[in-house]
Write a protein that holds these residues in place. Structure first.
Motif, mmCIF file in Angstrom:
data_model
loop_
_atom_site.group_PDB
_atom_site.id
_atom_site.type_symbol
_atom_site.label_atom_id
_atom_site.label_comp_id
_atom_site.label_asym_id
_atom_site.label_seq_id
_atom_site.Cartn_x
_atom_site.Cartn_y
_atom_site.Cartn_z
ATOM 1 N N GLU A 54 6.601 4.164 -5.698
ATOM 2 C CA GLU A 54 5.336 3.657 -5.850
ATOM 3 C C GLU A 54 4.560 3.499 -4.369
ATOM 4 O OE1 GLU A 54 5.276 1.318 -10.136
ATOM 5 O OE2 GLU A 54 4.970 0.331 -8.346
ATOM 6 N N LEU A 55 5.291 2.783 -3.595
ATOM 7 C CA LEU A 55 4.827 2.896 -2.129
ATOM 8 C C LEU A 55 4.982 4.222 -1.632
ATOM 9 C CD1 LEU A 55 3.847 1.048 -0.079
ATOM 10 C CD2 LEU A 55 6.582 0.334 0.769
ATOM 11 N N ASP B 123 4.322 7.046 -2.839
ATOM 12 C CA ASP B 123 2.730 7.583 -3.327
ATOM 13 C C ASP B 123 1.845 7.368 -2.621
ATOM 14 O OD1 ASP B 123 4.270 9.143 -5.376
ATOM 15 O OD2 ASP B 123 3.897 8.032 -7.094
ATOM 16 N N ARG B 124 1.722 5.965 -2.237
ATOM 17 C CA ARG B 124 0.437 5.407 -1.391
ATOM 18 C C ARG B 124 0.756 5.764 0.009
ATOM 19 N NH1 ARG B 124 0.288 -0.952 -2.643
ATOM 20 N NH2 ARG B 124 -1.504 -0.911 -1.638
ATOM 21 N N GLU C 224 3.534 -2.850 2.855
ATOM 22 C CA GLU C 224 2.528 -2.738 2.014
ATOM 23 C C GLU C 224 1.160 -3.427 2.223
ATOM 24 O OE1 GLU C 224 4.614 -4.768 -1.533
ATOM 25 O OE2 GLU C 224 3.447 -3.046 -2.618
ATOM 26 N N VAL D 41 -0.563 -0.934 4.545
ATOM 27 C CA VAL D 41 -1.121 0.179 3.567
ATOM 28 C C VAL D 41 -2.218 0.081 3.040
ATOM 29 C CG1 VAL D 41 -0.376 1.899 1.804
ATOM 30 C CG2 VAL D 41 1.353 1.530 3.692
ATOM 31 N N GLU D 42 -2.295 -1.293 2.511
ATOM 32 C CA GLU D 42 -3.501 -1.646 2.045
ATOM 33 C C GLU D 42 -4.771 -1.547 2.634
ATOM 34 O OE1 GLU D 42 -1.589 -5.022 -0.860
ATOM 35 O OE2 GLU D 42 -3.388 -5.734 0.158
ATOM 36 N N GLU E 18 -5.616 1.978 3.491
ATOM 37 C CA GLU E 18 -6.238 2.522 2.305
ATOM 38 C C GLU E 18 -7.652 2.165 2.445
ATOM 39 O OE1 GLU E 18 -2.395 2.815 -0.941
ATOM 40 O OE2 GLU E 18 -3.801 0.906 -0.696
#
Ligand code: PLP
Ligand code: 3DJ
Length: 409
Positions: free
Chosen positions: A76-77, A79-80, A296, A299-300, A303
């Motif tokens: 999941e991470l 993919d981000r 994480e 990455v947020e 994004e």
């Protein structure tokens, strides 16, 4: 106030991303941090995130955490992060270090049936040490030859050099998207096409570009990529790396570290290894869950802002740093050892002078933190979400003062 100090203030005032610089821990003892291309600053929100991780995710959920999300985390991470480098889901996975992933993917590529009649790995002689060392090791293990591209250390491997180096003997080409020394930004589209025209595979190292340079892995048909997450993705010291394997290749490649996490059915506890049919086969052991907490959070943020906006500020920062270097540093005999502004320049600049090892040590004593790379380079790393123009001005002016002192004797 100098002209460049005035300009820095104007640029900070007009910077649409300026508010984000306040989201990072800013220690008052650090006057100017110019090494975000080696280790990004931590987000200030991490204290709360780590407390939540310890108190809830780990402390309360305990072993149940694996079923509740940790087993899926690498994908999941992945993919981000994949979305940040132009990869559709199912092709990017988080885990291991860049070094280990390089080993796994380089071995997988040269061992692939399609590489059977191919005996050479191509790499440039100024690639990051770990990339060169892993290629040396795999070549020795597999009886392959290395074709070294000799590059100008103020640039990197050009398309013409790659075209001249590849041929029917080439199994794999290993290059960095942004050169760790000069900041040269490679032509991913052109080079990938040239490598494919020769029938070979290409592996891009995205360590110095992930999160800061828009990248289109799928659109360019890239085969393999790796990247670290502690630079522009601010994952913290030793945060795990990521690997990209183009979907069509996944079933054809087999990596050498056959652990249980890469098996077709992890909890079958099977008597023999059978690789997962997809991306999962590139994992080996337990995902480093704790080491992804900071990643994480960053990455947020990336994004939310978008890599294109980050790149825009990166271009403005490198452009300003070049002006500040011209004003404060080059008059004392240092030279710029990076490409000129434009499509071949990444997010750091290197400036060279024989006295720079000592000059860098003095700067660190003053709370001005670039880094030194032997034999004579100081790198000015510009991390758009956390670096201010004023900070660049302060750091580069201090570099000029220390260089002037060193050259006066
Ligand atoms: C281009 C490049 N490749 C690889 C690495 C290192 O990988 P690792 O995280 O395994 O130390 C770095 C930086 O450390 C790097 O700049
Ligand atoms: N990964 C590093 C480390 O563990 C210790 C010191 C520095 C680093 C780095 O990231 C170096 C960096 N990749 C470089 O471009 O030089």
């Amino acid at each position: 106030m100098t002209d460049t100090a005035r300009l820095a203030a104007e640029l900070d005032a007009a910077d649409p991303l300026a508010a984000h610089t306040g989201a990072f821990v800013r220690d008052p003892g650090v006057v100017s941090y110019l090494d975000g291309n080696s280790l990004g600053r931590p987000l200030a929100s991490l204290e709360e995130r780590f407390a939540r991780f310890v108190g809830h995710d780990w402390g309360s959920r305990l072993i149940r955490g694996w079923d509740e999300g940790w087993m899926r985390l690498p994908y999941e991470l992945g993919d981000r992060i994949g979305a940040l480098v132009g990869a559709a889901p199912g092709q990017t996975v988080v885990g291991d270090s860049t070094t280990v992933l390089l080993y796994k993917l380089i071995r997988a590529a040269v061992d692939a049936p399609r590489s059977a009649a191919r005996t050479e790995i191509v790499i440039d002689d100024d690639n990051f040490p770990t990339d060169r060392f892993i290629v040396e090791g795999v070549a020795a293990e597999r009886g392959l030859t290395i074709r070294w591209i000799e590059v100008d250390r103020t640039a990197g491997a050009t398309l013409e050099q790659v075209e001249a180096a590849v041929g029917e003997r080439t199994a794999l080409v290993v290059l960095s998207h942004v050169a760790y020394r000069s900041g040269f930004l490679a032509d991913v589209a052109g080079v990938t096409r040239a490598v494919h025209d020769a029938g070979a595979l290409v592996l891009w190292d995205l360590c110095h570009s992930a999160g800061v340079i828009p990248t289109e892995l799928d659109a360019h048909g890239v085969d393999l990529a790796v990247g670290c997450t502690y630079k522009y993705l601010n994952g913290g010291p030793g945060s795990p790396a990521f690997a990209y394997v183009r979907r069509e290749l996944q079933g054809q490649l087999q990596q050498p570290i056959q652990g249980w996490m890469g098996a077709a059915d992890v909890f079958a506890m099977a008597p023999r290894y059978r690789p997962a049919p997809d991306l999962a086969r590139f994992l080996s052991g337990t995902p480093p869950v704790l080491a992804t907490v900071a990643l994480e959070a960053m990455v947020e943020l990336v994004e939310q802002v978008g890599v294109a906006a980050v790149r825009e500020k990166s271009i403005a920062l490198t452009g300003f740093a070049e002006q500040a270097l011209a004003a404060h540093v080059l008059p004392h005999g240092a030279v710029l050892a990076s490409p000129p502004a434009g499509p071949r320049r990444g997010s750091h600049l290197t400036v060279a002078h024989p006295s720079f090892r000592e000059v860098n040590a003095r700067l660190w004593e003053r709370g001005v933190i670039p880094d030194f790379r032997a034999p004579d380079g100081i790198r000015i790393g510009l991390s758009p979400l956390s670096t201010t123009f004023a900070e660049v001005e302060l750091g580069v002016a201090a570099l000029g003062e220390e260089l002037a002192r060193a050259t006066r004797g």
